[in-house]
Design a protein around this motif. Structure first.
Motif, PDB file in Angstrom:
ATOM      1  N   PRO A 261      -6.540  18.573  36.186  1.00 47.09           N
ATOM      2  CA  PRO A 261      -7.675  19.499  34.569  1.00 47.09           C
ATOM      3  C   PRO A 261      -8.939  19.186  34.684  1.00 47.09           C
ATOM      4  O   PRO A 261      -9.466  18.363  35.118  1.00 47.09           O
ATOM      5  N   VAL A 262     -10.349  20.233  34.773  1.00 46.37           N
ATOM      6  CA  VAL A 262     -11.466  19.944  35.140  1.00 46.37           C
ATOM      7  C   VAL A 262     -11.825  20.092  33.700  1.00 46.37           C
ATOM      8  O   VAL A 262     -11.620  21.459  33.142  1.00 46.37           O
ATOM      9  N   TYR A 263     -12.998  19.701  32.996  1.00 49.89           N
ATOM     10  CA  TYR A 263     -13.268  18.965  32.172  1.00 49.89           C
ATOM     11  C   TYR A 263     -14.853  18.928  31.498  1.00 49.89           C
ATOM     12  O   TYR A 263     -15.462  19.289  33.091  1.00 49.89           O
ATOM     13  N   THR A 264     -15.535  19.933  31.116  1.00 47.53           N
ATOM     14  CA  THR A 264     -16.754  20.375  30.847  1.00 47.53           C
ATOM     15  C   THR A 264     -17.640  20.008  29.364  1.00 47.53           C
ATOM     16  O   THR A 264     -16.568  20.501  29.046  1.00 47.53           O
ATOM     17  N   ALA A 265     -18.917  19.726  29.109  1.00 48.04           N
ATOM     18  CA  ALA A 265     -19.678  20.340  27.874  1.00 48.04           C
ATOM     19  C   ALA A 265     -20.251  20.830  27.207  1.00 48.04           C
ATOM     20  O   ALA A 265     -20.795  21.482  28.421  1.00 48.04           O
ATOM     21  N   ASP A 266     -19.667  21.818  26.511  1.00 48.92           N
ATOM     22  CA  ASP A 266     -20.216  22.846  26.211  1.00 48.92           C
ATOM     23  C   ASP A 266     -20.231  22.929  24.850  1.00 48.92           C
ATOM     24  O   ASP A 266     -19.525  22.531  24.008  1.00 48.92           O
ATOM     25  N   MET A 267     -20.884  23.793  23.772  1.00 48.68           N
ATOM     26  CA  MET A 267     -20.899  23.524  23.196  1.00 48.68           C
ATOM     27  C   MET A 267     -20.859  24.647  21.692  1.00 48.68           C
ATOM     28  O   MET A 267     -20.515  24.230  20.469  1.00 48.68           O
ATOM     29  N   ASN A 268     -20.039  25.317  22.454  1.00 50.24           N
ATOM     30  CA  ASN A 268     -18.920  26.064  21.801  1.00 50.24           C
ATOM     31  C   ASN A 268     -17.385  25.744  22.565  1.00 50.24           C
ATOM     32  O   ASN A 268     -16.405  26.246  22.676  1.00 50.24           O
ATOM     33  N   GLY A 269     -16.856  23.935  22.750  1.00 47.83           N
ATOM     34  CA  GLY A 269     -15.762  24.134  23.307  1.00 47.83           C
ATOM     35  C   GLY A 269     -15.336  23.299  21.883  1.00 47.83           C
ATOM     36  O   GLY A 269     -15.788  23.079  21.002  1.00 47.83           O
ATOM     37  N   THR A 270     -14.120  22.341  22.313  1.00 43.88           N
ATOM     38  CA  THR A 270     -12.798  22.102  21.574  1.00 43.88           C
ATOM     39  C   THR A 270     -13.752  20.435  20.715  1.00 43.88           C
ATOM     40  O   THR A 270     -14.599  19.662  21.830  1.00 43.88           O
ATOM     41  N   ASN A 271     -13.656  19.647  19.740  1.00 47.16           N
ATOM     42  CA  ASN A 271     -14.336  18.645  19.197  1.00 47.16           C
ATOM     43  C   ASN A 271     -13.790  17.248  19.857  1.00 47.16           C
ATOM     44  O   ASN A 271     -12.689  17.797  20.030  1.00 47.16           O
ATOM     45  N   VAL A 272     -14.448  16.623  21.226  1.00 45.45           N
ATOM     46  CA  VAL A 272     -14.460  15.671  21.473  1.00 45.45           C
ATOM     47  C   VAL A 272     -13.940  14.728  20.768  1.00 45.45           C
ATOM     48  O   VAL A 272     -12.638  14.116  21.293  1.00 45.45           O
ATOM     49  N   TYR A 273     -13.447  14.842  19.946  1.00 48.30           N
ATOM     50  CA  TYR A 273     -13.046  13.274  18.550  1.00 48.30           C
ATOM     51  C   TYR A 273     -12.548  13.578  18.250  1.00 48.30           C
ATOM     52  O   TYR A 273     -11.066  12.902  18.100  1.00 48.30           O
ATOM     53  N   THR A 274     -11.623  14.910  18.555  1.00 51.97           N
ATOM     54  CA  THR A 274     -10.230  14.953  17.954  1.00 51.97           C
ATOM     55  C   THR A 274      -9.404  16.058  19.564  1.00 51.97           C
ATOM     56  O   THR A 274      -8.258  15.520  18.845  1.00 51.97           O
ATOM     57  N   SER A 275      -9.730  15.287  20.649  1.00 51.90           N
ATOM     58  CA  SER A 275      -9.490  16.323  21.120  1.00 51.90           C
ATOM     59  C   SER A 275      -8.100  15.120  22.096  1.00 51.90           C
ATOM     60  O   SER A 275      -9.030  14.014  22.065  1.00 51.90           O
ATOM     61  N   SER A 276      -6.926  15.720  22.357  1.00 51.79           N
ATOM     62  CA  SER A 276      -6.360  14.777  23.042  1.00 51.79           C
ATOM     63  C   SER A 276      -6.727  15.121  24.595  1.00 51.79           C
ATOM     64  O   SER A 276      -7.212  15.694  25.474  1.00 51.79           O
ATOM     65  N   LEU A 277      -7.359  13.651  25.051  1.00 47.86           N
ATOM     66  CA  LEU A 277      -7.995  13.692  27.072  1.00 47.86           C
ATOM     67  C   LEU A 277      -7.319  12.560  27.401  1.00 47.86           C
ATOM     68  O   LEU A 277      -7.110  11.571  27.490  1.00 47.86           O
ATOM     69  N   PRO A 278      -6.975  13.689  28.866  1.00 49.93           N
ATOM     70  CA  PRO A 278      -6.146  12.778  29.935  1.00 49.93           C
ATOM     71  C   PRO A 278      -6.501  11.903  30.304  1.00 49.93           C
ATOM     72  O   PRO A 278      -7.693  11.305  29.570  1.00 49.93           O
ATOM     73  N   GLN A 279      -5.786  11.153  31.304  1.00 45.44           N
ATOM     74  CA  GLN A 279      -6.593   9.632  31.741  1.00 45.44           C
ATOM     75  C   GLN A 279      -7.423  10.255  33.385  1.00 45.44           C
ATOM     76  O   GLN A 279      -8.027   9.673  33.941  1.00 45.44           O
ATOM     77  N   LYS A 280      -6.527  11.794  33.855  1.00 45.51           N
ATOM     78  CA  LYS A 280      -6.713  11.573  35.108  1.00 45.51           C
ATOM     79  C   LYS A 280      -7.660  12.865  35.415  1.00 45.51           C
ATOM     80  O   LYS A 280      -6.682  14.047  34.478  1.00 45.51           O
ATOM     81  N   ALA A 281      -8.547  12.995  35.527  1.00 48.36           N
ATOM     82  CA  ALA A 281      -9.166  14.675  35.118  1.00 48.36           C
ATOM     83  C   ALA A 281     -10.662  14.489  35.729  1.00 48.36           C
ATOM     84  O   ALA A 281     -11.402  13.409  36.283  1.00 48.36           O
ATOM     85  N   VAL A 282     -11.048  15.647  36.317  1.00 49.67           N
ATOM     86  CA  VAL A 282     -12.924  15.603  36.490  1.00 49.67           C
ATOM     87  C   VAL A 282     -13.375  16.072  35.512  1.00 49.67           C
ATOM     88  O   VAL A 282     -13.250  16.665  34.931  1.00 49.67           O
ATOM     89  N   LEU A 283     -14.958  15.622  35.228  1.00 50.29           N
ATOM     90  CA  LEU A 283     -15.485  15.887  34.444  1.00 50.29           C
ATOM     91  C   LEU A 283     -16.632  16.517  34.593  1.00 50.29           C
ATOM     92  O   LEU A 283     -17.384  15.678  35.888  1.00 50.29           O
ATOM     93  N   VAL A 284     -17.318  17.062  34.973  1.00 48.43           N
ATOM     94  CA  VAL A 284     -17.968  18.506  35.551  1.00 48.43           C
ATOM     95  C   VAL A 284     -19.813  17.988  34.142  1.00 48.43           C
ATOM     96  O   VAL A 284     -19.424  18.954  33.448  1.00 48.43           O
ATOM     97  N   MET A 285     -20.508  17.812  34.995  1.00 47.93           N
ATOM     98  CA  MET A 285     -22.132  17.532  33.807  1.00 47.93           C
ATOM     99  C   MET A 285     -22.743  18.706  34.798  1.00 47.93           C
ATOM    100  O   MET A 285     -22.841  19.028  36.302  1.00 47.93           O
ATOM    101  N   GLY A 286     -23.540  19.423  34.076  1.00 50.29           N
ATOM    102  CA  GLY A 286     -24.100  20.373  34.668  1.00 50.29           C
ATOM    103  C   GLY A 286     -25.892  19.737  34.361  1.00 50.29           C
ATOM    104  O   GLY A 286     -26.753  18.716  34.297  1.00 50.29           O
ATOM    105  N   ASN A 287     -26.718  21.042  35.010  1.00 49.67           N
ATOM    106  CA  ASN A 287     -28.702  20.846  35.231  1.00 49.67           C
ATOM    107  C   ASN A 287     -28.832  20.467  34.044  1.00 49.67           C
ATOM    108  O   ASN A 287     -28.301  21.330  32.832  1.00 49.67           O
ATOM    109  N   GLU A 288     -30.144  19.590  34.297  1.00 53.60           N
ATOM    110  CA  GLU A 288     -30.548  19.271  32.427  1.00 53.60           C
ATOM    111  C   GLU A 288     -31.205  20.407  32.053  1.00 53.60           C
ATOM    112  O   GLU A 288     -31.121  20.221  30.785  1.00 53.60           O
TER     113      GLU A 288
END
Lengths: 244, 244
Positions: free
Chosen positions: A169-196
């Motif tokens: 499963p592929v995740y990223t950071a986004d201003m309009n996503g779901t709250n990371v603090y209350t999300s259930s997150l998998p142990q196996k995943a890809v986390l994509v981070m973007g340009n500055e």
């Protein structure tokens, strides 16, 4: 036993990726970083030090240089006794399993170095970079990883292609996503981070299914964004915190 | 309408803290950062821009400069159209309530800038710095805060004295502390972060009661430490995450 013109020329040329690739060498500086590399699986090629007692195995070329000569070959404000040339290791095969961090056009060498160090801390052994992400053998990256470079496998790939074909499963950071603090997150995943400046590209945004938001606090909601390295720190911590 | 010798001299002098204090001025560069400051409570003194249409209120001195002149006064590799001189605001009174971040001899301007931005993001309005922490009006700090400088109150104090007298519980990061992920954390506290190479001083270590560890993951346990800014990011996130 002093710096030759050829070595001066070689070392200076390695500030550019083109020549790092041509000679298959990169530069590291300072006692700490050079020692980390000497004690790793990376092969040393030539060590230059102002201290003739600096400990290097017999197979490695070693040259004693003066303070002035070290200044000439160093890119640091305060050169720290030693500069080493190391062979760029063969790229290991990309290992698509477990937890992977992926970077889309991260340009700042300090940010890439910090993210490599974070991967090492959080046990992420595979980092995948888009081809336009800064080179991990860039001297500033090498310095800011503080040795972590030897423990994280870094692959430069066609990132959209990689993300389209992975089973993780592929995740990223986004201003309009779901709250990371209350999300259930998998142990196996890809986390994509973007340009500055621009975040992830439109193409990649279209591929990523899971968008996470680090909530903003405080009354005045003007902070535009977190730095990519600090956002990566917070997200990696969230993915991993349940394991300890 | 071009750069005078006196202004060139003034602007260059402001790279040093001594002259920032003498003239009570600091420098900001780039459209984004200058605009953030122009729209804040901080008073503008003089704006220099290569764009004659750059929008500045009538009370502020404005000078159109050539690209070459901007290069002369800029400390950036790629100067971005505008450079502004701003008045250093009167230090606001230290407000000891809620959640406070304190820094003990943080030297790197980029780290201080990133931490100010993190404070802003996490709603921390008071930052307390030891007197030997880098000056927050240092140009590199101003650039890396991206405007957050205007929203965080920053006080330089005798840090041991401050920590001894505060009623708030005092926390720090330490390799031998309790696991931050399983600790119960208060909403009102002081979080002290230390110097890049040496951590917090012995004196302050003796004062701090609560030591928190960010656990390391992975098999190879060699990463020496996290960068102070990324460690601050993770700890602030842990203190605040329960609130969202």
């Amino acid at each position: 036993m002093s710096l030759s013109k050829n070595n001066l020329k070689l070392i200076t040329s390695l500030q550019r990726k083109k020549y790092r690739e041509k000679h298959n060498l990169f530069v590291a500086e300072g006692i700490k970083v050079v020692n980390e590399l000497l004690n790793s699986s990376i092969e040393a090629f030539h060590v230059f030090s102002t201290n003739e007692d600096f400990s290097v195995s017999k197979e490695v070329d070693f040259t004693v240089v003066s303070d002035n000569e070290l200044k000439k070959i160093s890119t640091l404000k305060n050169p720290n006794k030693v500069l080493g040339l190391f062979k760029i290791p063969e790229r290991k095969k990309l290992k698509v399993s477990g937890f992977i961090v992926a970077l889309d056009e991260v340009n700042d060498p300090g940010n890439l170095g910090t993210i490599i160090r974070l991967c090492d801390w959080f046990g992420v052994t595979q980092l995948v970079c888009s081809k336009n992400t800064v080179d991990c053998y860039n001297q500033k990256v090498v310095q800011s990883t503080m040795g972590s470079l030897t423990r994280v496998n870094i692959s430069y790939v066609d990132l959209p292609e990689f993300l389209k074909t992975t089973d993780l499963p592929v995740y990223t950071a986004d201003m309009n996503g779901t709250n990371v603090y209350t999300s259930s997150l998998p142990q196996k995943a890809v986390l994509v981070m973007g340009n500055e400046a621009n975040g992830i590209s439109k193409e990649i945004s279209g591929i990523v299914k899971h968008k996470l938001t680090i909530p903003r606090f405080g009354d005045i909601q003007q902070t535009e964004s977190l730095n990519v390295a600090t956002a990566t720190a917070i997200l990696l911590s969230e993915f991993k915190r349940g394991l300890k």
